[in-house]
Design a protein around this motif. Structure first.
Motif, PDB file in Angstrom:
ATOM      1  N   GLY A 197       0.823  -1.207   0.000  1.00 52.67           N
ATOM      2  CA  GLY A 197       0.000   0.000   0.000  1.00 52.67           C
ATOM      3  C   GLY A 197       0.851   1.247   0.000  1.00 52.67           C
ATOM      4  O   GLY A 197       1.617   1.492   0.939  1.00 52.67           O
ATOM      5  N   ARG A 198       0.724   2.031  -1.080  1.00 50.21           N
ATOM      6  CA  ARG A 198       1.526   3.243  -1.218  1.00 50.21           C
ATOM      7  C   ARG A 198       0.621   4.465  -1.199  1.00 50.21           C
ATOM      8  O   ARG A 198      -0.521   4.422  -1.662  1.00 50.21           O
ATOM      9  N   VAL A 199       1.113   5.552  -0.691  1.00 48.86           N
ATOM     10  CA  VAL A 199       0.286   6.716  -0.410  1.00 48.86           C
ATOM     11  C   VAL A 199      -0.381   7.270  -1.674  1.00 48.86           C
ATOM     12  O   VAL A 199      -1.466   7.839  -1.608  1.00 48.86           O
ATOM     13  N   GLY A 200       0.237   7.074  -2.826  1.00 47.94           N
ATOM     14  CA  GLY A 200      -0.284   7.679  -4.042  1.00 47.94           C
ATOM     15  C   GLY A 200      -1.431   6.949  -4.703  1.00 47.94           C
ATOM     16  O   GLY A 200      -2.138   7.535  -5.530  1.00 47.94           O
ATOM     17  N   ASN A 201      -1.643   5.650  -4.377  1.00 49.80           N
ATOM     18  CA  ASN A 201      -2.714   4.901  -5.045  1.00 49.80           C
ATOM     19  C   ASN A 201      -3.166   3.689  -4.234  1.00 49.80           C
ATOM     20  O   ASN A 201      -3.369   2.611  -4.758  1.00 49.80           O
ATOM     21  N   TYR A 202      -3.377   3.876  -2.940  1.00 45.74           N
ATOM     22  CA  TYR A 202      -3.596   2.710  -2.087  1.00 45.74           C
ATOM     23  C   TYR A 202      -4.956   2.054  -2.258  1.00 45.74           C
ATOM     24  O   TYR A 202      -5.107   0.859  -1.988  1.00 45.74           O
ATOM     25  N   VAL A 203      -5.969   2.777  -2.734  1.00 48.75           N
ATOM     26  CA  VAL A 203      -7.255   2.116  -2.986  1.00 48.75           C
ATOM     27  C   VAL A 203      -7.135   1.195  -4.198  1.00 48.75           C
ATOM     28  O   VAL A 203      -7.538   0.022  -4.149  1.00 48.75           O
ATOM     29  N   TYR A 204      -6.595   1.704  -5.283  1.00 51.73           N
ATOM     30  CA  TYR A 204      -6.350   0.868  -6.454  1.00 51.73           C
ATOM     31  C   TYR A 204      -5.433  -0.297  -6.089  1.00 51.73           C
ATOM     32  O   TYR A 204      -5.679  -1.448  -6.482  1.00 51.73           O
ATOM     33  N   GLY A 205      -4.370  -0.012  -5.334  1.00 50.87           N
ATOM     34  CA  GLY A 205      -3.450  -1.065  -4.919  1.00 50.87           C
ATOM     35  C   GLY A 205      -4.133  -2.135  -4.093  1.00 50.87           C
ATOM     36  O   GLY A 205      -3.868  -3.328  -4.252  1.00 50.87           O
ATOM     37  N   ALA A 206      -5.050  -1.719  -3.204  1.00 47.43           N
ATOM     38  CA  ALA A 206      -5.776  -2.687  -2.381  1.00 47.43           C
ATOM     39  C   ALA A 206      -6.636  -3.603  -3.244  1.00 47.43           C
ATOM     40  O   ALA A 206      -6.729  -4.816  -3.006  1.00 47.43           O
ATOM     41  N   ALA A 207      -7.282  -3.027  -4.268  1.00 48.78           N
ATOM     42  CA  ALA A 207      -8.109  -3.834  -5.166  1.00 48.78           C
ATOM     43  C   ALA A 207      -7.256  -4.857  -5.910  1.00 48.78           C
ATOM     44  O   ALA A 207      -7.626  -6.034  -6.027  1.00 48.78           O
ATOM     45  N   LYS A 208      -6.113  -4.428  -6.412  1.00 46.55           N
ATOM     46  CA  LYS A 208      -5.246  -5.339  -7.144  1.00 46.55           C
ATOM     47  C   LYS A 208      -4.597  -6.372  -6.218  1.00 46.55           C
ATOM     48  O   LYS A 208      -4.346  -7.514  -6.629  1.00 46.55           O
ATOM     49  N   ALA A 209      -4.341  -5.996  -4.975  1.00 44.96           N
ATOM     50  CA  ALA A 209      -3.814  -6.964  -4.008  1.00 44.96           C
ATOM     51  C   ALA A 209      -4.845  -8.054  -3.737  1.00 44.96           C
ATOM     52  O   ALA A 209      -4.517  -9.244  -3.675  1.00 44.96           O
ATOM     53  N   GLY A 210      -6.093  -7.648  -3.567  1.00 51.30           N
ATOM     54  CA  GLY A 210      -7.160  -8.622  -3.363  1.00 51.30           C
ATOM     55  C   GLY A 210      -7.297  -9.565  -4.540  1.00 51.30           C
ATOM     56  O   GLY A 210      -7.469 -10.785  -4.376  1.00 51.30           O
ATOM     57  N   PHE A 211      -7.210  -9.015  -5.755  1.00 52.25           N
ATOM     58  CA  PHE A 211      -7.341  -9.852  -6.948  1.00 52.25           C
ATOM     59  C   PHE A 211      -6.177 -10.833  -7.054  1.00 52.25           C
ATOM     60  O   PHE A 211      -6.370 -12.002  -7.412  1.00 52.25           O
ATOM     61  N   ALA A 212      -4.977 -10.375  -6.718  1.00 50.79           N
ATOM     62  CA  ALA A 212      -3.810 -11.268  -6.766  1.00 50.79           C
ATOM     63  C   ALA A 212      -3.951 -12.422  -5.778  1.00 50.79           C
ATOM     64  O   ALA A 212      -3.605 -13.574  -6.092  1.00 50.79           O
ATOM     65  N   THR A 213      -4.451 -12.126  -4.582  1.00 54.24           N
ATOM     66  CA  THR A 213      -4.657 -13.190  -3.592  1.00 54.24           C
ATOM     67  C   THR A 213      -5.724 -14.164  -4.068  1.00 54.24           C
ATOM     68  O   THR A 213      -5.592 -15.384  -3.921  1.00 54.24           O
ATOM     69  N   TYR A 214      -6.783 -13.616  -4.671  1.00 55.63           N
ATOM     70  CA  TYR A 214      -7.825 -14.482  -5.229  1.00 55.63           C
ATOM     71  C   TYR A 214      -7.236 -15.404  -6.300  1.00 55.63           C
ATOM     72  O   TYR A 214      -7.493 -16.611  -6.311  1.00 55.63           O
ATOM     73  N   LEU A 215      -6.438 -14.841  -7.208  1.00 55.43           N
ATOM     74  CA  LEU A 215      -5.847 -15.644  -8.282  1.00 55.43           C
ATOM     75  C   LEU A 215      -4.932 -16.731  -7.727  1.00 55.43           C
ATOM     76  O   LEU A 215      -4.857 -17.838  -8.280  1.00 55.43           O
ATOM     77  N   SER A 216      -4.232 -16.435  -6.643  1.00 54.22           N
ATOM     78  CA  SER A 216      -3.372 -17.442  -6.021  1.00 54.22           C
ATOM     79  C   SER A 216      -4.197 -18.633  -5.546  1.00 54.22           C
ATOM     80  O   SER A 216      -3.826 -19.802  -5.762  1.00 54.22           O
TER      81      SER A 216
END
Length: 250
Positions: A149-168
Motif C-alpha cells: 500500500g503506497r500513499v499515491g494509489n492505495y485504494v487501487y493497490g488494495a483492489a489489485k492486491a485482493g485480486f492477486a490473492t484471489y488468483l493465487s
C-alpha cells in the motif's frame, strides 16, 4: 501457452483496453475464437472485425460490466457452447486518482468492483466449466501497485492486491484439474489509463506485455512481473520496515 489453433476459445474481459487489444491480435493471429467482452459495443464490434481479418476462427462481441453481474452468465454460455479449450484473460480495472477518491469516497466501490470483485465473481462462475473441460488457461492482470500500500494509489493497490490473492487461491484450486492460472503484475504501461501520470520509471508497452504473457503461458509460470525489473524492485519495497516506509513518498 495453450494449443494455438481453431479449437481454442479466449474470453477477453475488458477487451477495449490497450493491452487487451494487443492480446486479442496475438491470439486471433493463431486462429482462436475470441469473445470480446466490455461495455462499449461499437468498439468491441470494430475489434471483432479486426480479429476476424487477422485470422480468428470467430470473433464475438459481448456486453460485460464488472459492476453488473447480470452481464456475466451470457458470456459464459457463449464460451460453453464452443468445443475445445476455454481460456479467459482479465484486463478489467479502473484507477481513479487517489486525490479524486479522497474527495469522493464513493469512488472506492467502483474501483474495487472493476479491479477485484467483479472479475473474481466472473471467474468463480466460470470455474466449474473449466474444471469440467480439464484444460485451459486463466490470465489475471493485476499490478505491482498491489504488492504494498503506497500513499499515491492505495485504494487501487488494495483492489489489485485482493485480486492477486484471489488468483493465487484459484490457481491452487484449478491447477488440480489441469487448468493453468497466471497472475500478471505490470508496472506502468503506456495506455489510456496511465495518461496524465507523467514520466514513469521502467514504463513498457502493451505489445511488450503481451509478449511476456505468451512466454509465461508457455512456461506455465505462476506469476509474471513485466517488465522483469519490477520483481527485484518490489521485493526490496516489500522488505522496507513499516516505520521507514511511512516516511517515504512512493
Amino acid at each position: 501457452m495453450t494449443d494455438t489453433n481453431t479449437n481454442q476459445t479466449w474470453i477477453i474481459l475488458g477487451a477495449s483496453s490497450t493491452i487487451a487489444k494487443a492480446f486479442t491480435r496475438s491470439v486471433a493471429e493463431q486462429g482462436a475464437h475470441v469473445i470480446l467482452a466490455g461495455r462499449r459495443m461499437d468498439d468491441l464490434k470494430a475489434s471483432a472485425d479486426d480479429a476476424t481479418a487477422r485470422g480468428a476462427s470467430a470473433a464475438t462481441p459481448a456486453i460485460f460490466d464488472a459492476r453488473v453481474p447480470d452481464t456475466f452468465q451470457a458470456i459464459i454460455d457463449l464460451a460453453s457452447a464452443q468445443s475445445g479449450t476455454i481460456n479467459c484473460a482479465v484486463f478489467v480495472g479502473s484507477m481513479p486518482a487517489q486525490d479524486a477518491i479522497d474527495a469522493d469516497p464513493t469512488l472506492v466501490d467502483g474501483t474495487i468492483a472493476d479491479s477485484f470483485t467483479g472479475p473474481a465473481r466472473f471467474l468463480q462462475m466460470l470455474a466449474p466449466v473449466l474444471i469440467e473441460r480439464g484444460t485451459g488457461s486463466v490470465v489475471g492482470v493485476g499490478s505491482v501497485a498491489g504488492d504494498r500500500g503506497r500513499v499515491g494509489n492505495y485504494v487501487y493497490g488494495a483492489a489489485k492486491a485482493g485480486f492477486a490473492t484471489y488468483l493465487s487461491g484459484l490457481r491452487n484450486a484449478l491447477g488440480r484439474h489441469g487448468v493453468h492460472v497466471l497472475t500478471v503484475k505490470p508496472g506502468p504501461v503506456d495506455t489510456v489509463m496511465t495518461q496524465g501520470l507523467g514520466k514513469q520509471p521502467f514504463m513498457t508497452t502493451a505489445d511488450a506485455v503481451v509478449q511476456d504473457i505468451r512466454k509465461a503461458l508457455q512456461k506455465k509460470r505462476n506469476t509474471l512481473y513485466t517488465k522483469w525489473i519490477w520483481w527485484p524492485v518490489m521485493t526490496i519495497i516489500k522488505l522496507i520496515p513499516e516505520p521507514i516506509f511511512k516516511k517515504m513518498s512512493i
